[in-house]
Scaffold this motif. Structure first.
Motif, PDB file in Angstrom:
ATOM      1  N   GLY A  16       0.812  -1.208   0.000  1.00 43.84           N
ATOM      2  CA  GLY A  16       0.000   0.000   0.000  1.00 43.84           C
ATOM      3  C   GLY A  16       0.846   1.259   0.000  1.00 43.84           C
ATOM      4  O   GLY A  16       2.039   1.242  -0.323  1.00 43.84           O
ATOM      5  N   ALA A  44     -10.739  -4.535  -5.007  1.00 41.96           N
ATOM      6  CA  ALA A  44     -10.381  -4.285  -3.612  1.00 41.96           C
ATOM      7  C   ALA A  44      -9.936  -5.563  -2.921  1.00 41.96           C
ATOM      8  O   ALA A  44      -8.991  -5.553  -2.117  1.00 41.96           O
ATOM      9  N   PRO A  79      -5.546  -5.335  -2.622  1.00 41.33           N
ATOM     10  CA  PRO A  79      -5.803  -4.361  -1.553  1.00 41.33           C
ATOM     11  C   PRO A  79      -4.778  -3.235  -1.480  1.00 41.33           C
ATOM     12  O   PRO A  79      -5.123  -2.109  -1.112  1.00 41.33           O
ATOM     13  N   GLU A  85      -6.090   0.544  -1.856  1.00 42.66           N
ATOM     14  CA  GLU A  85      -5.867   1.570  -0.829  1.00 42.66           C
ATOM     15  C   GLU A  85      -5.259   2.822  -1.445  1.00 42.66           C
ATOM     16  O   GLU A  85      -5.655   3.950  -1.139  1.00 42.66           O
ATOM     17  N   LEU A 113      -7.839   5.521  -1.101  1.00 37.28           N
ATOM     18  CA  LEU A 113      -7.593   6.042   0.239  1.00 37.28           C
ATOM     19  C   LEU A 113      -6.149   6.489   0.401  1.00 37.28           C
ATOM     20  O   LEU A 113      -5.455   6.066   1.307  1.00 37.28           O
ATOM     21  N   THR A 114      -5.683   7.339  -0.492  1.00 36.52           N
ATOM     22  CA  THR A 114      -4.306   7.799  -0.434  1.00 36.52           C
ATOM     23  C   THR A 114      -4.031   8.490   0.886  1.00 36.52           C
ATOM     24  O   THR A 114      -4.777   9.354   1.320  1.00 36.52           O
ATOM     25  N   LYS A 115      -2.930   8.079   1.523  1.00 34.53           N
ATOM     26  CA  LYS A 115      -2.585   8.643   2.826  1.00 34.53           C
ATOM     27  C   LYS A 115      -1.643   9.824   2.648  1.00 34.53           C
ATOM     28  O   LYS A 115      -0.835   9.867   1.736  1.00 34.53           O
ATOM     29  N   HIS A 124     -18.295   0.945  -2.011  1.00 34.36           N
ATOM     30  CA  HIS A 124     -17.068   1.259  -1.285  1.00 34.36           C
ATOM     31  C   HIS A 124     -17.192   0.855   0.177  1.00 34.36           C
ATOM     32  O   HIS A 124     -16.231   0.344   0.765  1.00 34.36           O
ATOM     33  N   ASP A 174     -14.702  -1.730   1.965  1.00 43.29           N
ATOM     34  CA  ASP A 174     -13.986  -1.387   3.197  1.00 43.29           C
ATOM     35  C   ASP A 174     -14.228  -2.448   4.278  1.00 43.29           C
ATOM     36  O   ASP A 174     -13.306  -2.836   5.010  1.00 43.29           O
ATOM     37  N   THR A 230     -12.041  -5.540   3.298  1.00 42.93           N
ATOM     38  CA  THR A 230     -10.596  -5.399   3.226  1.00 42.93           C
ATOM     39  C   THR A 230      -9.959  -5.052   4.572  1.00 42.93           C
ATOM     40  O   THR A 230      -8.818  -5.435   4.838  1.00 42.93           O
ATOM     41  N   ARG A 231     -10.706  -4.349   5.415  1.00 45.02           N
ATOM     42  CA  ARG A 231     -10.110  -4.008   6.712  1.00 45.02           C
ATOM     43  C   ARG A 231     -11.134  -3.908   7.836  1.00 45.02           C
ATOM     44  O   ARG A 231     -10.801  -3.486   8.950  1.00 45.02           O
TER      45      ARG A 231
END
Length: 213
Positions: A29, A107, A111, A115, A119-121, A174, A178, A181-182
């Motif tokens: 990720g 997803a 994964p 991500e 869901l870019t951090k 989504h 989610d 996946t987590r």
């Protein structure tokens, strides 16, 4: 493109760094995208990356754009196997089903890339940055918009009910992605997840069908 890691010699260093980032992100990720690790994998120094990326976040966003393309490709692959001779309304609904299931399947299967694409951090203290291709709409989202517009053209979805329908559809798929996946469904048997995914997408389609009656 994403086979064994290749040492960089001459050519397009930016592309080589993005490809290396994709390889690392596939299993790790966004957290795997450190400038030192990415540059090491192509055989250059971290300073070489700054000729193409202002900082780590710029590299993360560039790799995320590629991950978005991979997600869109997975959705298009499902669209591509729809029976071409089906009635236009059924084809339009099947395209929506393909987009939703393609999103969830990506997803589950990728994964790390998922991500990154969705869901870019950001680094602590940085202002959150959305993943965009210049000022364009991200390809997976554009696919959803196109499919919903196709439902209107096929007479399955009224223009009034089309307004903002993308948010209901995206929220459903989504949210489920989610969860698996987590969230609390993570690690559940894949057959169970596939059945639940189909139920989520078919529930969306049932709502659209009901509105067309």
């Amino acid at each position: 493109m994403l086979g064994e890691t290749r040492r960089y010699h001459h050519g397009d260093l930016r592309t080589a760094l993005v490809e290396a980032g994709l390889r690392l992100a596939r299993s790790g990720g966004a957290d795997a995208l450190g400038l030192r690790g990415v540059t090491r994998s192509v055989g250059v120094t971290p300073n070489a990356a700054y000729r193409h990326f202002a900082d780590r976040q710029a590299l993360v966003l560039a790799v995320a754009v590629e991950a978005q393309g991979l997600l869109a490709r997975a959705m298009l692959d499902r669209i591509g196997v729809i029976e071409p001779d089906a009635e236009p309304g059924e084809q339009a609904l099947e395209r929506l089903r393909a987009v939703g299931l393609g999103y969830i399947h990506f997803a589950l299967s990728e994964p790390g890339w998922f991500e990154l694409a969705i869901l870019t951090k950001d680094e602590p203290g940085e202002e959150a940055a959305s993943v965009r291709i210049a000022d364009a709409v991200p390809p997976p989202y554009q696919l959803l918009l196109d499919v919903l517009n196709g439902l209107v053209e096929a007479g399955v979805l009224s223009p009034e009910r089309r307004a903002h329908a993308e948010w209901a559809c995206w929220s459903a798929v989504h949210g489920f992605a989610d969860l698996v996946t987590r969230g609390p469904l993570h690690g559940q048997d894949r057959d169970v997840i596939d059945k639940l995914a189909a139920h989520v997408v078919d529930t969306i389609i049932a709502g659209i069908r009901a509105g067309a009656d």
